[in-house]
Scaffold this motif. Structure first.
Motif, mmCIF file in Angstrom:
data_model
loop_
_atom_site.group_PDB
_atom_site.id
_atom_site.type_symbol
_atom_site.label_atom_id
_atom_site.label_comp_id
_atom_site.label_asym_id
_atom_site.label_seq_id
_atom_site.Cartn_x
_atom_site.Cartn_y
_atom_site.Cartn_z
ATOM 1 N N ARG A 106 3.117 -12.285 -6.647
ATOM 2 C CA ARG A 106 3.580 -11.414 -5.575
ATOM 3 C C ARG A 106 3.101 -9.990 -5.875
ATOM 4 O O ARG A 106 2.934 -9.614 -7.048
ATOM 5 C CB ARG A 106 5.104 -11.442 -5.451
ATOM 6 N N PRO A 107 2.834 -9.180 -4.872
ATOM 7 C CA PRO A 107 2.347 -7.805 -5.101
ATOM 8 C C PRO A 107 3.424 -6.940 -5.741
ATOM 9 O O PRO A 107 4.619 -7.053 -5.432
ATOM 10 C CB PRO A 107 1.986 -7.316 -3.696
ATOM 11 N N VAL A 108 2.977 -6.085 -6.661
ATOM 12 C CA VAL A 108 3.875 -5.170 -7.362
ATOM 13 C C VAL A 108 3.386 -3.749 -7.115
ATOM 14 O O VAL A 108 2.207 -3.440 -7.309
ATOM 15 C CB VAL A 108 3.909 -5.471 -8.876
ATOM 16 N N LYS A 109 4.224 -2.847 -6.692
ATOM 17 C CA LYS A 109 3.893 -1.445 -6.458
ATOM 18 C C LYS A 109 4.115 -0.649 -7.740
ATOM 19 O O LYS A 109 5.221 -0.598 -8.266
ATOM 20 C CB LYS A 109 4.760 -0.878 -5.330
ATOM 21 N N LEU A 110 3.019 -0.061 -8.260
ATOM 22 C CA LEU A 110 3.104 0.754 -9.466
ATOM 23 C C LEU A 110 3.365 2.200 -9.083
ATOM 24 O O LEU A 110 2.756 2.720 -8.146
ATOM 25 C CB LEU A 110 1.800 0.661 -10.264
ATOM 26 N N PRO A 111 4.230 2.885 -9.808
ATOM 27 C CA PRO A 111 4.501 4.299 -9.492
ATOM 28 C C PRO A 111 3.279 5.149 -9.821
ATOM 29 O O PRO A 111 2.673 5.026 -10.879
ATOM 30 C CB PRO A 111 5.693 4.647 -10.390
ATOM 31 N N MET A 112 2.884 6.025 -8.900
ATOM 32 C CA MET A 112 1.748 6.920 -9.096
ATOM 33 C C MET A 112 2.222 8.207 -9.766
ATOM 34 O O MET A 112 3.144 8.871 -9.287
ATOM 35 C CB MET A 112 1.095 7.241 -7.748
#
Length: 330
Positions: A48-54
């Protein structure tokens, strides 16, 4: 007889066994394990897609660069009263402050350079005299239009800090004394605006060709303003404090390291009034600096000036000094 009987019986049994024998394929006799003997479970992949903090790096491009230097030079000589070969006790101290800022973005370049110098010398039985006094501020804005060529406009200011005196000897006391003022702050003072093209093959040399140049000469001290019997002074007519000139100007700048610890810095300026093109003024400055350590340096400086408005002959100045020089950045 008995041996023959046993032989016949064995032969008979052998023939019977051959008759009953079956022909088998060797490949069929090999053991083949059951393919389902070991159960392998295939895991289900949970992708599943994971959003990494920028991360906020807050990067900025710096278009400005700055250089500053502070220095002090000193010279001293002393002789005993019975010194027979001649000599005069003397001491001199000089201070200098140089600053340069450079802004470069795409084809636009702005450079401002400030040079402040002041020094005094005291010889035995003489009043203190200036041996260096200058305020120089140069500003240039250029737009690159071709390889090594730019259009430029500049604004330059030049003057001095302190009073320059003429000296004489008092007939009564026999001591030296000041007589008349020959220069002061803004007497003279120069303000020049120039427009033209610039040739700059590298970062160490540039040549400005100012086809449209205006220069204003100021004499703000009434003691320096020429009177009717004196003629013009610094190009300013008697009784006036101001003069404006339209001229052609050449300015060549050189700032180059000629060896590992030796730097040569030179500036040449030619100013030709359009009304007096046959008699231009020239000023050549050259400074050779040898760094002994990060702080200690030896400086050899020379100035050559020809300006018929000041004097009909060439003026020269030379100084050799050992001093301290602190640079930022180092």
């Amino acid at each position: 007889m008995r041996r023959q009987f046993y032989f016949l019986l064995s032969s008979l049994l052998f023939c019977v066994s051959i008759g009953r024998a079956q022909i088998y394929d060797l490949d069929e006799l090999r053991y083949r394990p059951d393919s389902n003997s070991l159960k392998v479970e295939k895991p289900e992949l949970g992708i599943r897609p994971v959003k990494l903090p920028m991360s906020n790096l807050d990067l900025k491009v710096i278009y400005w660069r700055h250089w500053s230097s502070f220095g002090i030079n000193a010279n001293q000589a002393s002789f005993s009263d019975n010194w027979q070969t001649g000599g005069v006790n003397s001491i001199s101290v000089g201070l200098l402050l140089n600053h340069k800022s450079d802004y470069t973005r795409n084809n636009t370049n702005f450079v401002t350079e400030l040079n402040l110098q002041y020094g005094k010398q005291k010889n035995k039985e003489q009043l203190p005299r200036k041996n260096n006094d200058r305020i120089f501020w140069d500003n240039k804005l250029s737009l690159k239009v071709a390889n090594h060529w730019s259009l430029f406009t500049s604004l330059t200011f030049e003057s001095q800090f302190d009073i320059g005196w003429n000296y004489g000897v008092n007939e009564v006391t026999g001591r030296e004394e000041t007589t008349t003022v020959k220069s002061n702050f803004m007497a003279p003072g120069y303000l020049a605006e120039s427009l033209g093209i610039e040739y700059k093959p590298d970062n160490t040399f540039s040549l400005r060709i100012g086809t449209g140049t205006a220069r204003q000469t100021f004499v703000s001290d009434d003691n320096v303003v020429p009177t009717a019997g004196d003629g013009s002074r610094y190009g300013v007519e008697p009784g006036k404090h101001f003069r404006n000139d339209l001229a052609f100007q050449l300015t060549a700048l050189l700032d180059r390291n000629i060896a590992q610890n030796i730097n040569l810095k030179s500036r040449y300026n030619m100013f030709a009034n359009y009304e007096e093109l046959t008699d231009p003024s020239h000023r050549l400055e050259a400074t050779l600096t040898a760094s002994v350590t990060r702080l200690i340096n030896v400086t050899l400086a020379g100035i050559l000036v020809y300006d018929s408005r000041q004097h009909e002959n060439i003026q020269t100045s030379q100084a050799l000094a050992l001093g301290l020089l602190y640079k930022i950045p180092r």
